[in-house]
Design an enzyme around this catalytic site. Structure first.
Site, PDB file in Angstrom:
ATOM      1  CG  HIS A  89      -2.160   0.803   0.992  1.00  0.00           C
ATOM      2  ND1 HIS A  89      -3.309   0.229   0.522  1.00  0.00           N
ATOM      3  CD2 HIS A  89      -2.436   2.131   1.126  1.00  0.00           C
ATOM      4  CE1 HIS A  89      -4.248   1.157   0.396  1.00  0.00           C
ATOM      5  NE2 HIS A  89      -3.732   2.322   0.751  1.00  0.00           N
ATOM      6  CG  ASP A 168     -10.538   3.403   4.849  1.00  0.00           C
ATOM      7  OD1 ASP A 168     -10.072   4.470   5.289  1.00  0.00           O
ATOM      8  OD2 ASP A 168     -10.201   2.916   3.754  1.00  0.00           O
ATOM      9  NE  ARG A 175      -8.155  10.898   5.919  1.00  0.00           N
ATOM     10  CZ  ARG A 175      -7.319   9.950   5.448  1.00  0.00           C
ATOM     11  NH1 ARG A 175      -7.734   8.726   5.259  1.00  0.00           N
ATOM     12  NH2 ARG A 175      -6.073  10.242   5.180  1.00  0.00           N
ATOM     13  CB  SER A 190      -7.065   5.349   6.065  1.00  0.00           C
ATOM     14  OG  SER A 190      -7.359   5.077   4.732  1.00  0.00           O
ATOM     15  CE  LYS A 194      -7.303   1.548   2.033  1.00  0.00           C
ATOM     16  NZ  LYS A 194      -7.792   2.732   2.725  1.00  0.00           N
TER      17      LYS A 194
HETATM   18  N1  URA Z   1      -4.213   5.435   1.196  1.00  0.00           N
HETATM   19  C1  URA Z   1      -5.231   5.112   2.022  1.00  0.00           C
HETATM   20  O1  URA Z   1      -5.819   4.063   1.898  1.00  0.00           O
HETATM   21  N2  URA Z   1      -5.565   5.960   2.978  1.00  0.00           N
HETATM   22  C2  URA Z   1      -4.930   7.117   3.151  1.00  0.00           C
HETATM   23  O2  URA Z   1      -5.295   7.831   4.039  1.00  0.00           O
HETATM   24  C3  URA Z   1      -3.862   7.451   2.291  1.00  0.00           C
HETATM   25  C4  URA Z   1      -3.525   6.599   1.307  1.00  0.00           C
END
Ligand code: URA
Length: 466
Positions: A89, A168, A175, A190, A194
């Protein structure tokens, strides 16, 4: 429909944070569940996010928020795959198309990859928006579908859904339009929610810094990386983090279908400076998390071989077809969505490109139609720009610095903005490496540079340190 109880609880959390008090786990979980269920209005949640962006969260609160997002939906159990399933990620950056390249590469090396991604945030694109450029490609899989696709193809990419981290998904979208994307605890919760919900057994975090990223400085990037590594440790998720430089856009393409086309060129074996290097580093770290017996050299060879042999590209195609994508666009990327109008920015004098303001480029791409300025806005998958040069490259007067693609009305004003993002000087600039540090994996100082990785003990179970 908002509820009085829910409103009281969100206002209670806002007041507690403003008064410097610590908020309990249950309070955060309640707020996330209430917001996801529509019992709290956007403006109330926006007030809470703004408060958190100013006051921060304690480590315990950040973990509690992470867990609240996870428990807002289902979690997957991927242990039935018979292999360690890994993930990556990014914290987001201009031109960041790393996932499009590394996920099929790692899957082609025999390590399954399950990835839950997000849409674009602020001036940066998101993996879901990029992949949605491919007609028919479904990015809203339910939990069963995620497991099915993974089992059949060895890779799966999907967005947050009603099933998976809906808390999220709802907060992330808010956001994006309330100026709260750059809060470290909000980013950490966040991202890590995931990763936890999808149930992988290893994750590589690409923590980006510089004007082309949400995080400005390398110090802050390190702080965020450590925060996420600690959360990973606390929930038993092995993690590594790469700190990567975003003082210029990553690669040449910025904008959804343009980035898909560039990633496909890299999968076809074209070396794209900085982008290919970062991708190869992240891919081999993922491979090592999935197959701990591989040392750096062996994992690197496997990554290169998966690309050179065409297996990685074939894997991308197989996966896209499985998720409903039109593979003719993968075979012929010129059929991906394109914008109706183009304009060119040219160099006015000879020299070296000494700087490209990545934030200006990202904002220009968003204005061209590649990003959102409100919740409801539809993006233009064909919009964006392709740089003609990266930092450190020579340029002559009249050479193309950037090609812009978008709708006719705003194109000319954006040309001026993009031209201002390029700094051409008469001497060759010093170039910073794209990967400045790799964290995790058991180095005692948490600060090993790439070259120091012979210390990897091969256990694949990074010990906690930071
Ligand atoms: N990727 C995400 O999933 N969340 C964030 O806040 C920033 C990047």
């Amino acid at each position: 429909m908002t509820s009085t109880e829910a409103v009281k609880s969100v206002l209670g959390v806002i007041h507690a944070k403003r008064n410097g008090q610590t908020v309990g786990n249950d309070d955060l979980a309640t707020v996330v569940l209430d917001y996801t269920a529509g019992r709290i209005a956007d403006y109330q949640m926006a007030a809470l996010l703004a408060t958190v962006a100013c006051t921060g969260l304690t480590h315990a609160e950040t973990v509690a928020l992470t867990r609240a997002y996870v428990s807002s939906g289902s979690t997957l159990n991927l242990s039935t795959q018979g292999k360690r399933v890994v993930d990556k990620h990014s914290t987001g950056g201009v031109g960041d198309k790393v996932s499009l390249f590394v996920v099929p590469v790692v899957a082609a090396c025999g390590v399954p990859v399950a990835k839950l991604s997000g849409q674009g945030l602020d001036f940066m694109g998101g993996t879901i928006d990029k992949l949605s450029s491919i007609s028919g490609l479904r990015m809203d899989l339910g939990t069963d579908e995620v497991v099915d696709v993974l089992t059949r193809t060895g890779m799966v990419v999907s967005g947050q859904s009603d099933d998976l981290v809906p808390g999220d998904r709802a907060t992330y979208a808010l956001r994006d339009v309330t100026g709260t994307v750059d809060s470290l605890p909000l980013i950490a919760a966040s991202i890590m929610s995931k990763k936890i919900a999808i149930g992988t057994q290893g994750v590589v975090l690409d923590v980006k810094y510089g004007p082309g990223a949400v995080i400005g400085s390398v110090e802050e990037a390190r702080e965020l990386a450590v925060l996420m590594l600690r959360i990973g440790h606390e929930v038993g998720l092995p993690a590594r983090a790469v700190l990567s430089d975003m003082r210029q856009p990553l690669g040449y393409a910025v904008g959804n279908s343009l980035e898909v086309a560039e990633a496909l060129r890299a999968l076809r074996g074209e070396w794209i400076p900085r982008y290919s290097e970062l991708c190869e580093t992240i891919a081999r770290l993922m491979l090592q998390l999935g197959r701990p017996e591989l040392d750096v050299a062996a994992a690197t060879v496997q990554v290169k071989e998966a690309i050179a042999s065409g297996r990685a590209l074939a894997k991308f195609r197989e996966w896209a077809e499985e998720q409903g994508g039109d593979v003719s666009q993968i075979d012929d990327p010129s059929t991906l969505p394109s914008a109706p109008h183009a304009a060119t920015v040219r160099a006015t004098h000879d020299g070296w490109v000494a700087g490209i303001d990545a934030r200006t480029i990202g904002s220009a791409a968003a204005r061209l139609g590649a990003g959102r300025f409100s919740y409801e806005q539809q993006i233009d998958h064909g919009a964006g720009l392709v740089l003609g040069r990266q930092v450190g490259e020579r340029v002559q007067a009249g050479d193309v610095l950037a090609e812009l693609y978008g709708s006719a009305e705003n194109l000319e004003s954006i040309v001026v903005t993009v031209a201002s993002a390029f700094h051409v000087e008469d001497h060759e600039p010093d170039l910073e490496p794209v990967v400045s540090a790799i964290l995790g994996g058991g180095w005692p100082d948490g600060d090993a540079e790439q070259g120091d990785e012979s210390e990897n003990d091969g256990s694949g179970n990074p010990s906690p340190w930071w």
